[in-house]
Write a protein that holds these residues in place. Structure first.
Motif, mmCIF file in Angstrom:
data_model
loop_
_atom_site.group_PDB
_atom_site.id
_atom_site.type_symbol
_atom_site.label_atom_id
_atom_site.label_comp_id
_atom_site.label_asym_id
_atom_site.label_seq_id
_atom_site.Cartn_x
_atom_site.Cartn_y
_atom_site.Cartn_z
ATOM 1 N N LYS A 32 13.152 0.151 -6.090
ATOM 2 C CA LYS A 32 12.465 0.665 -4.894
ATOM 3 C C LYS A 32 11.614 -0.428 -4.246
ATOM 4 O O LYS A 32 11.557 -0.541 -3.026
ATOM 5 C CB LYS A 32 11.582 1.863 -5.241
ATOM 6 N N VAL A 33 10.962 -1.235 -5.072
ATOM 7 C CA VAL A 33 10.152 -2.333 -4.553
ATOM 8 C C VAL A 33 11.056 -3.353 -3.855
ATOM 9 O O VAL A 33 10.763 -3.811 -2.753
ATOM 10 C CB VAL A 33 9.323 -2.985 -5.678
ATOM 11 N N ARG A 34 12.186 -3.673 -4.478
ATOM 12 C CA ARG A 34 13.144 -4.627 -3.885
ATOM 13 C C ARG A 34 13.578 -4.156 -2.507
ATOM 14 O O ARG A 34 13.570 -4.919 -1.541
ATOM 15 C CB ARG A 34 14.368 -4.784 -4.790
ATOM 16 N N ASP A 35 13.956 -2.895 -2.397
ATOM 17 C CA ASP A 35 14.411 -2.357 -1.117
ATOM 18 C C ASP A 35 13.311 -2.412 -0.059
ATOM 19 O O ASP A 35 13.568 -2.733 1.101
ATOM 20 C CB ASP A 35 14.911 -0.925 -1.280
ATOM 21 N N ALA A 36 12.067 -2.113 -0.451
ATOM 22 C CA ALA A 36 10.958 -2.087 0.501
ATOM 23 C C ALA A 36 10.629 -3.470 1.045
ATOM 24 O O ALA A 36 10.209 -3.610 2.193
ATOM 25 C CB ALA A 36 9.723 -1.473 -0.163
ATOM 26 N N PHE A 37 10.825 -4.514 0.240
ATOM 27 C CA PHE A 37 10.482 -5.867 0.652
ATOM 28 C C PHE A 37 11.677 -6.670 1.171
ATOM 29 O O PHE A 37 11.526 -7.850 1.506
ATOM 30 C CB PHE A 37 9.837 -6.640 -0.496
ATOM 31 N N ALA A 38 12.832 -6.064 1.284
ATOM 32 C CA ALA A 38 14.047 -6.795 1.660
ATOM 33 C C ALA A 38 13.885 -7.570 2.970
ATOM 34 O O ALA A 38 14.312 -8.715 3.078
ATOM 35 C CB ALA A 38 15.228 -5.839 1.752
ATOM 36 N N GLN A 93 0.831 -1.206 0.000
ATOM 37 C CA GLN A 93 0.000 0.000 0.000
ATOM 38 C C GLN A 93 0.863 1.253 0.000
ATOM 39 O O GLN A 93 0.576 2.214 -0.718
ATOM 40 C CB GLN A 93 -0.939 0.001 1.201
ATOM 41 N N ASP A 94 1.919 1.256 0.813
ATOM 42 C CA ASP A 94 2.830 2.408 0.849
ATOM 43 C C ASP A 94 3.488 2.623 -0.512
ATOM 44 O O ASP A 94 3.583 3.755 -0.994
ATOM 45 C CB ASP A 94 3.915 2.214 1.912
ATOM 46 N N LEU A 95 3.952 1.544 -1.129
ATOM 47 C CA LEU A 95 4.569 1.649 -2.452
ATOM 48 C C LEU A 95 3.588 2.179 -3.479
ATOM 49 O O LEU A 95 3.948 2.979 -4.349
ATOM 50 C CB LEU A 95 5.110 0.287 -2.891
ATOM 51 N N SER A 96 2.340 1.750 -3.375
ATOM 52 C CA SER A 96 1.307 2.213 -4.294
ATOM 53 C C SER A 96 1.051 3.713 -4.116
ATOM 54 O O SER A 96 0.949 4.457 -5.104
ATOM 55 C CB SER A 96 0.020 1.416 -4.060
ATOM 56 N N ARG A 142 12.332 -12.389 -9.457
ATOM 57 C CA ARG A 142 13.020 -13.188 -8.431
ATOM 58 C C ARG A 142 14.262 -12.441 -7.939
ATOM 59 O O ARG A 142 14.563 -12.445 -6.744
ATOM 60 C CB ARG A 142 13.395 -14.563 -8.973
ATOM 61 N N GLU A 143 14.949 -11.780 -8.841
ATOM 62 C CA GLU A 143 16.134 -11.019 -8.460
ATOM 63 C C GLU A 143 15.743 -9.839 -7.561
ATOM 64 O O GLU A 143 16.375 -9.576 -6.551
ATOM 65 C CB GLU A 143 16.852 -10.524 -9.715
ATOM 66 N N VAL A 144 14.656 -9.161 -7.922
ATOM 67 C CA VAL A 144 14.184 -8.009 -7.154
ATOM 68 C C VAL A 144 13.843 -8.411 -5.728
ATOM 69 O O VAL A 144 14.147 -7.714 -4.780
ATOM 70 C CB VAL A 144 12.953 -7.382 -7.851
ATOM 71 N N PHE A 145 13.219 -9.582 -5.560
ATOM 72 C CA PHE A 145 12.783 -9.998 -4.243
ATOM 73 C C PHE A 145 13.766 -10.908 -3.544
ATOM 74 O O PHE A 145 13.437 -11.592 -2.582
ATOM 75 C CB PHE A 145 11.396 -10.666 -4.329
ATOM 76 N N ASN A 170 3.477 5.797 -5.811
ATOM 77 C CA ASN A 170 3.490 5.563 -7.261
ATOM 78 C C ASN A 170 4.703 4.750 -7.716
ATOM 79 O O ASN A 170 5.219 4.949 -8.813
ATOM 80 C CB ASN A 170 3.404 6.881 -8.033
ATOM 81 N N LEU A 171 5.145 3.828 -6.861
ATOM 82 C CA LEU A 171 6.265 2.959 -7.205
ATOM 83 C C LEU A 171 5.793 1.631 -7.790
ATOM 84 O O LEU A 171 6.607 0.855 -8.290
ATOM 85 C CB LEU A 171 7.147 2.718 -5.986
ATOM 86 N N ILE A 172 4.492 1.380 -7.687
ATOM 87 C CA ILE A 172 3.870 0.203 -8.292
ATOM 88 C C ILE A 172 2.385 0.522 -8.446
ATOM 89 O O ILE A 172 1.811 1.220 -7.610
ATOM 90 C CB ILE A 172 4.085 -1.066 -7.418
ATOM 91 N N VAL A 173 1.791 0.061 -9.516
ATOM 92 C CA VAL A 173 0.350 0.203 -9.703
ATOM 93 C C VAL A 173 -0.274 -1.124 -9.312
ATOM 94 O O VAL A 173 -0.018 -2.143 -9.948
ATOM 95 C CB VAL A 173 -0.004 0.568 -11.166
#
Length: 161
Positions: free
Chosen positions: A130-136, A23-26, A156-159, A29-32
């Protein structure tokens, strides 16, 4: 183009925590996020709890009937009271057209078990770094994505897989 992904967490509350991050990422505007749902399965419970994230739904949302049918097929637990009956055969065929087939259902059943949780997300336009960093910290395991092979490798690399 939207992507449906399923992320599994090692605790019954991991997906709920990740949904707040989503929700924060949304909002940034870092992910739709077109639609999302959370499955939480506490130890000792016969069935998981399911919840559609209504505050994220918008244009392109799949809706409660989709989630209800999907979770009914996987866990035999309909979401939002969706009826599973004569229409399930036709709907199952439609789901297979987008890669949600017996293999998908079996894989999710195998991995989302008591003591775990899962986040199902229909999304597009992710800012991957940005998504990768948020879910680390969450370290989810990607168990399904209807992407081609190169897109799946990138996710897979991002996460962190």
């Amino acid at each position: 183009m939207a992507t449906l992904t399923v992320w599994e967490f090692d605790s019954p509350h991991g997906a709920e925590s990740a949904s707040k991050t989503l929700q924060d990422l949304s909002r940034q505007n870092l992910i739709v996020v077109h639609d999302a749902a959370v499955v939480q399965w506490e130890e000792g419970q016969k069935k998981p709890k399911t919840r559609q994230m209504h505050n994220l739904t918008g244009a392109g949302a799949l809706g409660g009937a989709f989630w209800g049918m999907l979770f009914g097929l996987i866990f035999l637990v309909p979401l939002l009271g969706a009826v599973i009956g004569a229409a399930s055969g036709a709907l199952s065929g439609s789901l297979a057209d987008v890669g949600i087939d017996d293999k998908f259902i079996g894989e999710v059943r195998e991995k989302v078990t008591p003591g775990t949780s899962a986040l199902f997300v229909l999304s597009s336009d992710a800012v991957l770094d940005k998504v990768r960093d948020a879910f680390a910290a969450d370290k989810p395991q990607l168990i399904f994505a209807n992407l081609d092979e190169s897109q799946e490798r990138a996710l897979r690399e991002v996460f962190g897989e």
